[in-house]
Design a protein around this motif. Structure first.
Motif, PDB file in Angstrom:
ATOM      1  N   CYS A   8       0.827  -1.201   0.000  1.00 21.52           N
ATOM      2  CA  CYS A   8       0.000   0.000   0.000  1.00 21.52           C
ATOM      3  C   CYS A   8       0.861   1.250   0.000  1.00 21.52           C
ATOM      4  CB  CYS A   8      -0.972   0.012   1.170  1.00 21.52           C
ATOM      5  SG  CYS A   8      -0.247   0.338   2.752  1.00 21.52           S
ATOM      6  N   ALA A   9       0.274   2.328  -0.487  1.00 13.34           N
ATOM      7  CA  ALA A   9       0.836   3.670  -0.378  1.00 13.34           C
ATOM      8  C   ALA A   9       0.046   4.352   0.732  1.00 13.34           C
ATOM      9  CB  ALA A   9       0.681   4.413  -1.695  1.00 13.34           C
ATOM     10  N   TYR A  10       0.696   5.258   1.452  1.00 17.25           N
ATOM     11  CA  TYR A  10       0.018   5.888   2.577  1.00 17.25           C
ATOM     12  C   TYR A  10       0.519   7.306   2.789  1.00 17.25           C
ATOM     13  CZ  TYR A  10       4.272   4.750   5.181  1.00 17.25           C
ATOM     14  OH  TYR A  10       5.580   4.664   5.595  1.00 17.25           O
ATOM     15  N   ILE A  11      -0.275   8.079   3.520  1.00 14.97           N
ATOM     16  CA  ILE A  11       0.116   9.429   3.911  1.00 14.97           C
ATOM     17  C   ILE A  11      -0.076   9.554   5.411  1.00 14.97           C
ATOM     18  CG2 ILE A  11      -0.299  11.912   3.656  1.00 14.97           C
ATOM     19  CD1 ILE A  11      -1.436  11.343   0.865  1.00 14.97           C
ATOM     20  N   MET A  12       0.976  10.033   6.063  1.00 11.79           N
ATOM     21  CA  MET A  12       0.957  10.305   7.498  1.00 11.79           C
ATOM     22  C   MET A  12       1.024  11.821   7.683  1.00 11.79           C
ATOM     23  SD  MET A  12       1.430   7.099   9.017  1.00 11.79           S
ATOM     24  CE  MET A  12       2.075   7.454  10.626  1.00 11.79           C
ATOM     25  N   ALA A  13       0.540  12.308   8.829  1.00 12.60           N
ATOM     26  CA  ALA A  13       0.575  13.739   9.127  1.00 12.60           C
ATOM     27  C   ALA A  13       0.965  13.962  10.579  1.00 12.60           C
ATOM     28  CB  ALA A  13      -0.794  14.366   8.859  1.00 12.60           C
ATOM     29  N   SER A  14       1.536  15.138  10.840  1.00 11.58           N
ATOM     30  CA  SER A  14       1.864  15.511  12.221  1.00 11.58           C
ATOM     31  C   SER A  14       0.620  16.045  12.928  1.00 11.58           C
ATOM     32  CB  SER A  14       2.970  16.560  12.245  1.00 11.58           C
ATOM     33  OG  SER A  14       2.559  17.736  11.581  1.00 11.58           O
ATOM     34  N   ALA A  15      -0.292  16.627  12.171  1.00 11.39           N
ATOM     35  CA  ALA A  15      -1.537  17.197  12.681  1.00 11.39           C
ATOM     36  C   ALA A  15      -2.363  17.612  11.465  1.00 11.39           C
ATOM     37  CB  ALA A  15      -1.251  18.412  13.560  1.00 11.39           C
ATOM     38  N   ARG A  16      -3.575  18.050  11.688  1.00 16.54           N
ATOM     39  CA  ARG A  16      -4.397  18.543  10.587  1.00 16.54           C
ATOM     40  C   ARG A  16      -3.670  19.713   9.924  1.00 16.54           C
ATOM     41  NH1 ARG A  16     -10.715  18.764  10.673  1.00 16.54           N
ATOM     42  NH2 ARG A  16     -11.041  19.301   8.503  1.00 16.54           N
ATOM     43  N   TYR A  17      -3.470  19.619   8.627  1.00 16.21           N
ATOM     44  CA  TYR A  17      -2.729  20.599   7.830  1.00 16.21           C
ATOM     45  C   TYR A  17      -1.274  20.737   8.258  1.00 16.21           C
ATOM     46  CZ  TYR A  17      -7.508  21.755   6.593  1.00 16.21           C
ATOM     47  OH  TYR A  17      -8.812  21.675   6.199  1.00 16.21           O
ATOM     48  N   GLY A  18      -0.777  19.745   8.990  1.00 20.01           N
ATOM     49  CA  GLY A  18       0.614  19.771   9.455  1.00 20.01           C
ATOM     50  C   GLY A  18       1.552  19.173   8.419  1.00 20.01           C
ATOM     51  N   THR A  51       0.408  10.250  12.551  1.00 20.67           N
ATOM     52  CA  THR A  51      -1.010  10.003  12.315  1.00 20.67           C
ATOM     53  C   THR A  51      -1.251   9.535  10.888  1.00 20.67           C
ATOM     54  OG1 THR A  51      -1.552  11.729  13.914  1.00 20.67           O
ATOM     55  CG2 THR A  51      -3.319  11.038  12.434  1.00 20.67           C
ATOM     56  N   LEU A  52      -1.827   8.346  10.729  1.00 19.06           N
ATOM     57  CA  LEU A  52      -2.185   7.832   9.408  1.00 19.06           C
ATOM     58  C   LEU A  52      -3.474   8.523   8.964  1.00 19.06           C
ATOM     59  CD1 LEU A  52      -1.693   5.695   7.125  1.00 19.06           C
ATOM     60  CD2 LEU A  52      -3.285   4.226   8.401  1.00 19.06           C
ATOM     61  N   VAL A  53      -3.393   9.307   7.887  1.00 13.73           N
ATOM     62  CA  VAL A  53      -4.572  10.054   7.439  1.00 13.73           C
ATOM     63  C   VAL A  53      -5.137   9.553   6.116  1.00 13.73           C
ATOM     64  CG1 VAL A  53      -4.059  12.143   8.748  1.00 13.73           C
ATOM     65  CG2 VAL A  53      -3.109  11.879   6.447  1.00 13.73           C
ATOM     66  N   TRP A  54      -4.372   8.720   5.399  1.00 12.45           N
ATOM     67  CA  TRP A  54      -4.856   8.183   4.127  1.00 12.45           C
ATOM     68  C   TRP A  54      -4.005   6.976   3.765  1.00 12.45           C
ATOM     69  CZ3 TRP A  54      -2.788   7.062  -0.596  1.00 12.45           C
ATOM     70  CH2 TRP A  54      -3.686   6.848  -1.641  1.00 12.45           C
ATOM     71  N   PHE A  55      -4.639   5.984   3.151  1.00  6.86           N
ATOM     72  CA  PHE A  55      -3.880   4.866   2.583  1.00  6.86           C
ATOM     73  C   PHE A  55      -4.681   4.234   1.471  1.00  6.86           C
ATOM     74  CE2 PHE A  55      -6.396   2.781   5.825  1.00  6.86           C
ATOM     75  CZ  PHE A  55      -6.702   1.527   5.307  1.00  6.86           C
ATOM     76  N   GLU A  81      -6.221  17.752  -0.510  1.00  6.70           N
ATOM     77  CA  GLU A  81      -7.536  17.485  -1.112  1.00  6.70           C
ATOM     78  C   GLU A  81      -7.835  15.991  -1.144  1.00  6.70           C
ATOM     79  OE1 GLU A  81      -7.398  19.560  -4.863  1.00  6.70           O
ATOM     80  OE2 GLU A  81      -7.346  21.516  -3.853  1.00  6.70           O
ATOM     81  N   LEU A  82      -6.837  15.163  -1.442  1.00  8.33           N
ATOM     82  CA  LEU A  82      -7.012  13.710  -1.437  1.00  8.33           C
ATOM     83  C   LEU A  82      -7.383  13.229  -0.035  1.00  8.33           C
ATOM     84  CD1 LEU A  82      -6.623  10.971  -3.021  1.00  8.33           C
ATOM     85  CD2 LEU A  82      -4.332  10.955  -2.031  1.00  8.33           C
ATOM     86  N   ILE A  83      -6.664  13.712   0.971  1.00 12.15           N
ATOM     87  CA  ILE A  83      -6.946  13.338   2.358  1.00 12.15           C
ATOM     88  C   ILE A  83      -8.357  13.760   2.737  1.00 12.15           C
ATOM     89  CG2 ILE A  83      -6.358  13.803   4.780  1.00 12.15           C
ATOM     90  CD1 ILE A  83      -3.396  14.239   3.689  1.00 12.15           C
ATOM     91  N   GLU A  84      -8.712  15.010   2.454  1.00 12.44           N
ATOM     92  CA  GLU A  84     -10.006  15.535   2.894  1.00 12.44           C
ATOM     93  C   GLU A  84     -11.182  14.901   2.165  1.00 12.44           C
ATOM     94  OE1 GLU A  84      -9.607  19.827   3.061  1.00 12.44           O
ATOM     95  OE2 GLU A  84      -8.906  19.562   5.126  1.00 12.44           O
ATOM     96  N   LYS A  85     -10.967  14.415   0.955  1.00  9.39           N
ATOM     97  CA  LYS A  85     -12.038  13.723   0.239  1.00  9.39           C
ATOM     98  C   LYS A  85     -12.404  12.415   0.946  1.00  9.39           C
ATOM     99  CE  LYS A  85     -13.324  11.999  -4.293  1.00  9.39           C
ATOM    100  NZ  LYS A  85     -12.911  11.792  -5.687  1.00  9.39           N
ATOM    101  N   ALA A  86     -11.392  11.679   1.403  1.00 11.45           N
ATOM    102  CA  ALA A  86     -11.619  10.383   2.052  1.00 11.45           C
ATOM    103  C   ALA A  86     -11.706  10.478   3.568  1.00 11.45           C
ATOM    104  CB  ALA A  86     -10.493   9.423   1.673  1.00 11.45           C
ATOM    105  N   ASN A  87     -11.095  11.502   4.159  1.00 10.27           N
ATOM    106  CA  ASN A  87     -10.977  11.587   5.609  1.00 10.27           C
ATOM    107  C   ASN A  87     -11.079  13.068   6.029  1.00 10.27           C
ATOM    108  OD1 ASN A  87     -10.303  11.226   8.311  1.00 10.27           O
ATOM    109  ND2 ASN A  87      -8.218  10.524   7.925  1.00 10.27           N
ATOM    110  N   PRO A  88     -12.260  13.663   5.868  1.00  8.30           N
ATOM    111  CA  PRO A  88     -12.415  15.108   6.093  1.00  8.30           C
ATOM    112  C   PRO A  88     -12.063  15.575   7.506  1.00  8.30           C
ATOM    113  CG  PRO A  88     -14.555  14.073   5.785  1.00  8.30           C
ATOM    114  CD  PRO A  88     -13.525  13.035   5.484  1.00  8.30           C
ATOM    115  N   ASP A  89     -12.151  14.710   8.485  1.00  8.35           N
ATOM    116  CA  ASP A  89     -11.827  15.095   9.866  1.00  8.35           C
ATOM    117  C   ASP A  89     -10.381  14.784  10.236  1.00  8.35           C
ATOM    118  OD1 ASP A  89     -14.453  15.986  10.299  1.00  8.35           O
ATOM    119  OD2 ASP A  89     -15.106  13.946  10.783  1.00  8.35           O
ATOM    120  N   TRP A  90      -9.611  14.267   9.301  1.00 10.21           N
ATOM    121  CA  TRP A  90      -8.216  13.903   9.528  1.00 10.21           C
ATOM    122  C   TRP A  90      -8.091  12.944  10.716  1.00 10.21           C
ATOM    123  CZ3 TRP A  90      -3.661  16.395   7.148  1.00 10.21           C
ATOM    124  CH2 TRP A  90      -4.001  17.219   6.075  1.00 10.21           C
ATOM    125  N   ARG A  91      -9.034  11.987  10.802  1.00  9.98           N
ATOM    126  CA  ARG A  91      -8.966  10.970  11.856  1.00  9.98           C
ATOM    127  C   ARG A  91      -7.693  10.141  11.690  1.00  9.98           C
ATOM    128  NH1 ARG A  91     -13.033   9.870   9.028  1.00  9.98           N
ATOM    129  NH2 ARG A  91     -12.456   7.721   8.697  1.00  9.98           N
TER     130      ARG A  91
END
Length: 127
Positions: A8-18, A51-55, A81-91
């Protein structure tokens, strides 16, 4: 194919918009744990990216690597935009995969330490 092998490919974040990090792995849960506990020195450890925000699961490692390379060439806004389309709350999607929640202080420290500041002219600086 090994039971735990799931490219899988994934995106991690430090915080929302981080700070964002794009990666590829064949064992997502193991890789998330490595990011969370700082097993490896480098970018994600330095910037508190936990924080895993998309995969996106892929059929082969080649397909996952190709997708990750595509993201590395994307503008930051496209990734957001990709993150927010699938995970708008950045869970933290790691919790949905069965991992425990991150301590709230860890998420708050990352957000406070690495907040971006924009001036009206569009310049970016670190807080």
């Amino acid at each position: 194919m090994h039971a735990d092998f799931q490219p899988c490919a994934y995106i991690m974040a430090s915080a929302r918009y981080g700070t964002l990090y794009t990666g590829v792995t064949s064992h997502l849960i193991q890789r998330i744990c490595q990011h969370r506990d700082g097993s490896f020195d480098g970018f994600t450890k330095r910037y508190g990216v936990k924080t895993l925000v998309w995969f996106e699961l892929a059929g082969t490692m080649h397909a996952a690597i190709t997708r990750e390379k595509q993201f590395k060439n994307w503008q930051r806004q496209w990734k957001i935009e990709l993150i927010e389309k699938a995970n708008p709350d950045w869970r933290d999607l790691a919790e949905e995969l069965g991992l425990p929640p991150l301590p709230s202080s860890s998420a708050n420290e990352a957000r406070d330490s690495f907040a971006l500041i924009r001036d009206p002219c569009g310049a970016v600086g670190m807080d």
